[in-house]
Design an enzyme around this catalytic site. Structure first.
Site, PDB file in Angstrom:
ATOM      1  CE  LYS A   1      -1.420 -69.290   8.589  1.00  0.00           C
ATOM      2  NZ  LYS A   1      -1.604 -70.512   9.364  1.00  0.00           N
TER       3      LYS A   1
ATOM      4  NE  ARG B   1      -5.287 -73.434  14.888  1.00  0.00           N
ATOM      5  CZ  ARG B   1      -4.512 -72.905  13.929  1.00  0.00           C
ATOM      6  NH1 ARG B   1      -4.243 -71.610  13.942  1.00  0.00           N
ATOM      7  NH2 ARG B   1      -4.004 -73.666  12.971  1.00  0.00           N
TER       8      ARG B   1
HETATM    9  C1  LIG Z   1      -0.500 -71.094   9.549  1.00  0.00           C
HETATM   10  C2  LIG Z   1      -0.352 -72.536   9.746  1.00  0.00           C
HETATM   11  C3  LIG Z   1       0.909 -73.123   9.670  1.00  0.00           C
HETATM   12  C4  LIG Z   1       2.168 -72.321   9.448  1.00  0.00           C
HETATM   13  O1  LIG Z   1       2.556 -71.711  10.657  1.00  0.00           O
HETATM   14  P1  LIG Z   1       3.829 -70.747  10.764  1.00  0.00           P
HETATM   15  O2  LIG Z   1       3.931 -70.464  12.204  1.00  0.00           O
HETATM   16  O3  LIG Z   1       3.519 -69.537   9.933  1.00  0.00           O
HETATM   17  O4  LIG Z   1       5.000 -71.482  10.242  1.00  0.00           O
HETATM   18  C5  LIG Z   1       0.986 -74.494   9.831  1.00  0.00           C
HETATM   19  N1  LIG Z   1      -0.108 -75.240  10.047  1.00  0.00           N
HETATM   20  C6  LIG Z   1      -1.348 -74.706  10.124  1.00  0.00           C
HETATM   21  C7  LIG Z   1      -2.511 -75.599  10.363  1.00  0.00           C
HETATM   22  C8  LIG Z   1      -1.510 -73.343   9.979  1.00  0.00           C
HETATM   23  O5  LIG Z   1      -2.739 -72.811  10.060  1.00  0.00           O
END
Ligand SMILES: *Cc1c(COP(=O)(O)O)cnc(C)c1O
Length: 355
Positions: free
Chosen positions: A36, A131
């Site tokens: 992302k 969250r």
């Molecule tokens: C962005 C995201 C991740 C990845 O997190 P990082 O800190 O970039 O490794 C994992 N799980 C969810 C639900 C996310 O939104």
């Protein structure tokens, strides 16, 4: 050559991916490569695949669609708990979906049945970060009840997300809580479940050998793509931070006072600016702004540069302490924080160059 631009080192990302894949493999953990940050960049996705990461995760369905349109093979995990309005497409394009609402799960169940699509869901549990997720105290009963109502879709496991809203760190304690919930559900539902509990910040538990047995999926983006851990506030020592470098061009070189002249209102972003009087200073203006970066996340290679401020299109830096000479037309290099990289990747004004 157009500026500003991101120099993306595919080889450094590849090396980071190999390292993390090996670390996860050794513990029987499935590593999901999260794209992302990169706006679903197909070149980066290809590199992650080449390093042996088979499942890619993204929070935006548009990014997943873009990857598929660029012939990147799945499976794909949809990370952001989906909108009802996107469920039809989510079922078509994703293979695994993180879900926290019963209503959403039931609609996915109907749509999956309609398309005869083999969709797996992971039910998100909130163990304290505030969250997404079913509050942990209610999760076992709610998930068991939902399981009874699903006719078609498979609950593959449970998941949690940490370090995002509350900045809560993964610990043996909250990870063990996930294991307890899994054990309860496995017995109650009479089926095996996975526990998807890691993102970048949870790598620390893995490194220190403190990850409880049974946590078997990590969804990782930042560590792969930047080699940093924003929540844990560190550069990960065994990963490369030369993956993504920003280059911006100097459009003005000046010598001005450090305190503005005139009556002070708010800045262009509605913030109340604060100034320390350091007398007259040497400064540069870079042709990049809030639309492309977060000025507080710019980490200059030249440690003598102090980034002061940015408005939508201009970034101002104090170079008085620098031992280098700057001229109009010079290129200044930065490493980026996660938030800053996110903006740079998603800004159409920042060129992407691969090496
Ligand atoms: C962005 C995201 C991740 C990845 O997190 P990082 O800190 O970039 O490794 C994992 N799980 C969810 C639900 C996310 O939104």
């Amino acid at each position: 050559m157009p500026y500003p631009r991101l120099i993306i080192s595919l080889n450094d990302i590849y090396q980071n991916a190999l390292t993390l894949k090996k670390m996860c493999d050794e513990k029987g953990i499935e590593l999901v490569g999260v794209t992302k940050l990169t706006l679903g960049d197909p070149k980066i996705a290809t590199i992650l695949k080449e390093a042996g990461i088979s499942k890619l995760g993204d929070s935006r369905l548009k990014n997943i669609k873009k990857l598929i349109e660029n012939n990147i093979p799945g499976p794909f995990q949809l990370l952001r708990i989906p909108m009802i309005s996107e469920l039809e497409e989510a079922v078509i394009y994703a293979d695994e979906i993180l879900v926290s609402e019963e209503k959403t799960a039931l609609i996915i169940d109907e749509i999956a049945q309609k398309y005869d699509k083999n969709i797996q869901i992971i039910l998100m549990i909130d163990v304290g970060d505030l969250r997404e997720g079913i509050w942990y105290e209610e999760a076992p009963q709610k998930i068991a009840k939902l399981f009874e109502k699903l006719k078609f879709v498979d609950i593959r496991g449970i998941g949690t997300n940490l370090g995002c809203f509350g900045g809560v760190l993964p610990t043996e304690k909250n990870m063990n809580l996930m294991i307890e919930i899994k054990n309860y559900l496995e017995e109650k539902l009479n089926k095996k479940l996975i526990v998807s509990a890691g993102n970048t910040v949870a790598l620390k538990l893995l490194e220190e050998g403190k990850l409880p047995e049974g946590i078997n999926q990590y969804r990782v983006g930042e560590a792969l793509l930047l080699g940093t851990d924003a929540t844990g506030h560190r550069e990960i020592p065994y990963l490369s931070q030369d993956t993504v470098i920003l280059e911006a061009e100097v459009v003005e070189l000046d010598y001005k006072p450090s305190v503005p002249v005139g009556k002070i209102g708010r800045d262009s972003m509605g913030r109340i600016p604060k100034f320390e009087d350091k007398g007259w200073r040497n400064r540069i203006i870079l042709a990049i702004g809030e639309q492309d970066i977060d000025p507080s996340g710019l980490k200059p290679f030249d440690l003598g540069i102090n980034v002061l401020h940015a408005s939508s299109d201009h970034t101002i830096a104090d170079i008085t302490e620098s031992s280098l000479e700057y001229n109009v037309g010079d290129i200044v290099k930065f490493r980026l924080s996660y938030g800053c990289a996110l903006r740079a990747f998603t800004s159409p004004f920042v060129e992407k160059v691969y090496k």
